[in-house]
Design an enzyme around this catalytic site. Structure first.
Site, short mmCIF file in Angstrom:
data_model
loop_
_atom_site.label_atom_id
_atom_site.label_comp_id
_atom_site.label_asym_id
_atom_site.label_seq_id
_atom_site.Cartn_x
_atom_site.Cartn_y
_atom_site.Cartn_z
N SER A 165 20.69 22.77 -2.70
CA SER A 165 22.02 22.55 -3.26
C SER A 165 22.96 21.88 -2.27
O SER A 165 22.88 22.07 -1.06
CB SER A 165 22.61 23.91 -3.67
N TYR A 168 25.16 31.77 -0.64
CA TYR A 168 24.30 30.92 -1.46
C TYR A 168 23.85 29.70 -0.66
O TYR A 168 22.66 29.38 -0.61
CB TYR A 168 25.08 30.50 -2.71
N LYS A 175 20.07 28.71 0.75
CA LYS A 175 19.42 27.44 0.43
C LYS A 175 18.91 26.77 1.71
O LYS A 175 17.79 26.26 1.75
CB LYS A 175 20.38 26.51 -0.33
#
Lengths: 338, 338
Positions: B137, B165, B169
């Site tokens: 991402s 998050y 990633k």
């Protein structure tokens, strides 16, 4: 008063740091200034050296880090105080080294990734946001022959590690940064250089020969150099490395300069220059004790590490590389002969 | 013939990829060229959409990825074939989204880190070095307001993620790279942009409003915009995103260009430009349905993402950003009205 935990504290670097803390009796801690050393917990899967264990300020703990940090470690099966209880500062040095991790992928995951996760989770569980100095590595950068890696690497270089060890260091840097961002702890990841001259016996690190080819000839013993004379390495003496670890604990958030890893300054030398310095310091007989026996596996792993570093953030913290390799040899001689 | 697994296959992107694979009936695979689709396994903790589950080529599996990938998943308690048995290509899209991971640190570790580790370990256990496309991402990059992050980020930028998050990633990208280096699988990490316009209902992603403020007004419903009109975002349409995932599976190692992550091209627009395009496509009544109600938490998380990308490796693979935002709106209208 400060309570300190050193993981990997029976290893070369950990025990040296422990001795340094005990000898000075204090540690400068970010935001608190110089603090008298109250208690030093030394955790390692190997036995803690007797001189350290004998110090009344030392709590020596032997075992697997994951087990030691689980909430229930009492031998009676009941709840036992965590090895982290009351700890203010953690120096997390415990790790499986590069050669081991290449040979055994699962070992690297357990000893480097899972153990670090256990340390961070246990620090979070304390609820006191302890200071955590994480020993990362030059190996995080990756291959200096890779056209994607600049000739000189630094704090802003995209890591492209070429060993599982290096990958695990990058991953742990990211975890330390996120735990810090969340306020669970105050983390400082410091990328250490190859430490040279390491005293004692060779370890399983691919870079171990960089110490052997100096240490053994100085002691009148033969040593094997598995790479060619033009091979370069980014080195720091044990003293500069310990200084860097202590500086990481002392730096406040602002002067540390961010949550990403700080690169320790390095002296870049070729093996040929190292051997020339050995001859200057110890005479021509010393280099004659080196057997040049190429080892393609070690050569490949060594070439997977960067050799030239620009350490902007560390320099702003007052850290500098060793001035030259002869001074590193002389420091080693002075320490082993005293 | 190719056997494909899509994790997170009940989600918006996963189900769209699955429908695309079923509709075309083939997938171009690195080193093998275009392959007829033999079997498509769709794994998700949510129920797989009925139209997909009804296709005779589809095996729909509902459950926690970690459980599904353990060797023993038979309901009788006995050994059951792994959901990965015979799989040639994995599209690993399953993840907890940014907002969820900020609210629940442990969820992010389990759903993003542990689940990906389970996928990679299971792929390794196959012994066939399957191709694994990992959906990373834009969130990996970090804060565009951070002076350490360049104004335009790209494949060589040091990630400095500002959300758990994003950290997870980056960590998974590193794991994919190392599993690839070891030959356990052939990994491709692709950093996806914010996908817009997402159909359906809002999800817990901080970026969800970027679709809501277009999708809901087009359907005659009100929507909330929690950030100011000058907020920028790096977007890709669903079609461009699926094209990127398929291209990642098709690219051979050489043209993929390395083991680090590839950044998908993005269209950079401000919310103001998005709303102006909405007015052009759907008339002035559409923007009037947007309620501008600032949400500091979403604003903070959005500003933690980069907004301008330079996608060198993706462009060399023939991937391009959407030409403008009006075309993205028109694509969404065409799809929802057919």
């Amino acid at each position: 008063m400060v309570n300190v935990l050193v993981t990997g504290g029976a290893g070369f670097l950990g025990s040296r740091l422990a001795r340094d803390l005990l000898a000075t009796g204090s540690l400068e801690v970010a935001g608190s200034g110089a603090q008298p050393l109250d208690r030093l917990t030394i955790a390692d899967q190997a036995p803690v050296p007797a001189d350290l264990a004998a110090d009344p300020r030392v709590t020596a703990v032997q075992g697997d880090l994951g087990d030691l940090l689980s909430p229930r470690t009492g031998s009676s099966g009941g709840p036992a105080p965590s090895v982290l209880a009351g700890i203010d500062v953690v120096f997390h040095l415990a790790a499986a080294v590069s050669g081991e991790c290449e040979a055994d992928f699962g070992l690297g995951i357990r000893a480097n990734l899972r153990a670090t996760e256990a340390v961070l989770a246990a620090c979070r569980a304390l609820g006191t946001s302890p200071l955590v100095v994480f020993a990362s590595s030059l190996a995080a950068f990756g291959d200096s022959r890779d056209h994607r890696l600049p000739a000189v690497v630094g704090d802003q270089t995209l890591p492209n590690p070429q060993t599982s060890y290096g990958v695990q260091k990058v991953i742990c840097e990211q975890l330390v940064a996120d735990y810090t961002r969340k306020g669970f702890l105050r983390g400082r990841s410091l990328r250490l250089m190859t430490v040279c001259v390491r005293p004692g016996r060779p370890n399983a690190a691919a870079s171990g020969f960089l110490s052997s080819i100096i240490r053994e000839p100085l002691a009148g013993e033969r040593a094997v150099c598995p790479v060619g004379p033009q091979t370069s390495a980014a080195l720091a003496s044990p003293a500069k490395t310990i200084q860097g670890l202590r500086r990481a604990a002392a730096a406040d958030d602002e002067s540390w300069g961010g949550r990403s890893a700080v690169t320790l300054p390095a002296l870049t030398v070729t093996v040929e220059e190292m051997v020339a310095a050995l001859a200057r310091v110890a005479g021509p007989k010393a280099p004659a004790l080196i057997d040049w026996i190429p080892d393609p596996a070690i050569d490949r792993m060594m070439s997977g590490w960067a050799t030239r570093v620009q350490s902007d953030r560390a320099e702003r913290l007052g850290l500098a590389p060793d001035p030259d390799f002869a001074s590193i040899i002389e420091m080693h001689l002075a320490e082993t002969q005293r």
